[in-house]
Design a protein around this motif. Structure first.
Motif, PDB file in Angstrom:
ATOM      1  N   GLU A   1      30.483  26.352   2.829  1.00  0.00           N
ATOM      2  CA  GLU A   1      29.357  27.270   2.942  1.00  0.00           C
ATOM      3  C   GLU A   1      28.485  27.303   1.694  1.00  0.00           C
ATOM      4  O   GLU A   1      27.307  27.626   1.768  1.00  0.00           O
TER       5      GLU A   1
ATOM      6  N   SER B   1      23.676  24.486   7.673  1.00  0.00           N
ATOM      7  CA  SER B   1      24.039  24.048   9.018  1.00  0.00           C
ATOM      8  C   SER B   1      24.227  22.541   9.009  1.00  0.00           C
ATOM      9  O   SER B   1      23.765  21.847   8.095  1.00  0.00           O
TER      10      SER B   1
ATOM     11  N   THR C   1      33.357  27.043  10.383  1.00  0.00           N
ATOM     12  CA  THR C   1      32.632  28.024  11.204  1.00  0.00           C
ATOM     13  C   THR C   1      31.125  27.961  10.994  1.00  0.00           C
ATOM     14  O   THR C   1      30.392  28.782  11.536  1.00  0.00           O
ATOM     15  N   LEU C   2      30.657  27.006  10.215  1.00  0.00           N
ATOM     16  CA  LEU C   2      29.223  26.853   9.977  1.00  0.00           C
ATOM     17  C   LEU C   2      28.485  26.515  11.267  1.00  0.00           C
ATOM     18  O   LEU C   2      29.064  25.923  12.185  1.00  0.00           O
ATOM     19  N   PRO C   3      27.199  26.848  11.377  1.00  0.00           N
ATOM     20  CA  PRO C   3      26.416  26.445  12.554  1.00  0.00           C
ATOM     21  C   PRO C   3      26.368  24.922  12.695  1.00  0.00           C
ATOM     22  O   PRO C   3      26.101  24.221  11.714  1.00  0.00           O
ATOM     23  N   VAL C   4      26.637  24.437  13.896  1.00  0.00           N
ATOM     24  CA  VAL C   4      26.667  22.994  14.144  1.00  0.00           C
ATOM     25  C   VAL C   4      25.845  22.658  15.379  1.00  0.00           C
ATOM     26  O   VAL C   4      25.987  23.296  16.432  1.00  0.00           O
TER      27      VAL C   4
ATOM     28  N   PHE D   1      34.966  21.797  16.169  1.00  0.00           N
ATOM     29  CA  PHE D   1      34.525  22.814  15.221  1.00  0.00           C
ATOM     30  C   PHE D   1      34.803  24.208  15.784  1.00  0.00           C
ATOM     31  O   PHE D   1      34.873  24.401  17.001  1.00  0.00           O
TER      32      PHE D   1
ATOM     33  N   SER E   1      32.642  26.714  15.169  1.00  0.00           N
ATOM     34  CA  SER E   1      31.360  27.268  14.756  1.00  0.00           C
ATOM     35  C   SER E   1      31.034  28.553  15.496  1.00  0.00           C
ATOM     36  O   SER E   1      31.162  28.635  16.722  1.00  0.00           O
ATOM     37  N   GLU E   2      30.605  29.550  14.732  1.00  0.00           N
ATOM     38  CA  GLU E   2      30.183  30.807  15.340  1.00  0.00           C
ATOM     39  C   GLU E   2      28.830  30.662  16.021  1.00  0.00           C
ATOM     40  O   GLU E   2      28.523  31.355  16.979  1.00  0.00           O
TER      41      GLU E   2
ATOM     42  N   GLY F   1      26.655  27.444  17.492  1.00  0.00           N
ATOM     43  CA  GLY F   1      26.627  26.015  17.723  1.00  0.00           C
ATOM     44  C   GLY F   1      25.868  25.680  18.989  1.00  0.00           C
ATOM     45  O   GLY F   1      25.678  26.531  19.863  1.00  0.00           O
TER      46      GLY F   1
END
Length: 325
Positions: free
Chosen positions: A157, A162, A241-244, A267, A269-270, A272
């Motif tokens: 992070e 992203s 958990t990064l946007p993907v 992933f 990701s929260e 995505g």
């Protein structure tokens, strides 16, 4: 080598105007890996009309390629498109590609080296120069390298807003490689070749090192896995958990949609989004591995979606529902 960074030696190789764009080319010497000869070329594109740098975006090219995948000599491509939209665009070239010289141990270069040493150095320099965390977009091997850096814990992070993966996968099965004699023969041939010629294989303008091929043989072998002996990148992706954003193409036979989606689903990701470019999703054509980003149709249909993702970390409503494979 004169330094424009407090991190490590950096040379400003050139500073040019390309029509309405500024182009600065840096050469980084991070000296953070066992091979101290590694130097990385990094092209920065900006809009001439903007007084301050926008949000940084780092574009990673795929195998047998270089910065020209994103940025043509006539200042066309996704890189200039994003720069004109106000983003601070950075385009690295991997070891021995484009403007990056071949390091002493070039033939042994691996994705593990790119992910562990090179991407973190690039991230630190971009953040130092811009002051903000960057978005990352990777095509094919560039996306795999980005996934390796995230799954391996080399990027997190602090260095990534992203991640965008285009035509990237690690799950396609090559059954012959599951047979030890075939894998051993492949290793023997690669070691004799030294490099994989992009021109002879008709894959692109650049060569790839033997180490990359040996690494892939290990991934796809009988008991292979995506990672290193002491670091399971595939398992590590479940902690990311990064946007993907993951993008595949119906006409991509090299990295098929089902495999690209499997990487995306690994992933946690929260935020995505997965998108398959093809007529079933309302696009004008099926698109291919390269055409998903480099074609007239991509310019009018795909690039605006990439811009929307970078601005909102989501796709337009009509594409929010993923397309079935």
């Amino acid at each position: 080598m004169q330094s424009s960074s407090e991190l490590f030696p950096v040379a400003l190789v050139s500073a040019e105007l390309r029509g309405d764009l500024t182009e600065d080319v840096y050469r980084l010497k991070p000296n953070n890996s066992p091979d101290s000869s590694v130097e990385l070329a990094l092209t920065r594109l900006g809009s001439l009309g903007r007084k301050a740098a926008g949000v940084p975006v780092i574009l990673l090219h795929g195998s047998f390629s270089n910065r020209r995948f994103w940025y043509s000599p006539k200042a066309a491509g996704l890189g200039p498109y994003l720069a004109r939209a106000g983003f601070d665009v950075w385009i690295p070239e991997m070891r021995g590609h484009g403007l990056s010289p071949r390091n002493l141990n070039y033939e042994r270069n691996r994705v593990a080296d790119y992910a562990r040493f090179d991407l973190p150095a690039i991230a630190r320099f971009v953040i130092e120069q811009n002051g903000s965390r960057p978005h990352w977009l990777g095509h094919s091997l560039g996306g795999i390298t980005l996934a390796a850096a995230l799954g391996g814990g080399y990027l997190g992070e602090a260095e990534v807003v992203s991640a965008g993966l285009f035509g990237s996968q690690i799950s396609r099965v090559y059954w012959p490689l599951k047979m030890p004699p075939v894998e051993w023969s492949g290793r023997f041939l690669l070691k004799r070749m030294g490099v994989l010629s992009g021109s002879r294989l008709r894959r692109g303008p650049e060569d790839e090192p033997m180490g990359l091929g040996l690494e892939a043989l290990r991934w796809y072998g009988l008991f292979g896995r995506f990672g290193e002996r002491d670091n399971d990148w595939w398992a590590g992706l479940a902690k990311v958990t990064l946007p993907v954003l993951a993008v595949s193409a119906e006409g991509d036979h090299q990295d098929p949609p089902w495999a690209c989606r499997k990487l995306f689903e690994q992933f946690s990701s929260e935020r995505g989004a997965y998108l398959c470019l093809g007529r079933r999703a309302g696009f004008s054509e099926q698109f291919g591995h390269v055409e998903m980003l480099v074609s007239k149709a991509a310019q009018s249909e795909v690039w605006p979606l990439v811009l929307h993702w970078l601005e909102h970390l989501s796709l337009p409503d009509r594409h929010q529902k993923t397309t079935p494979d």
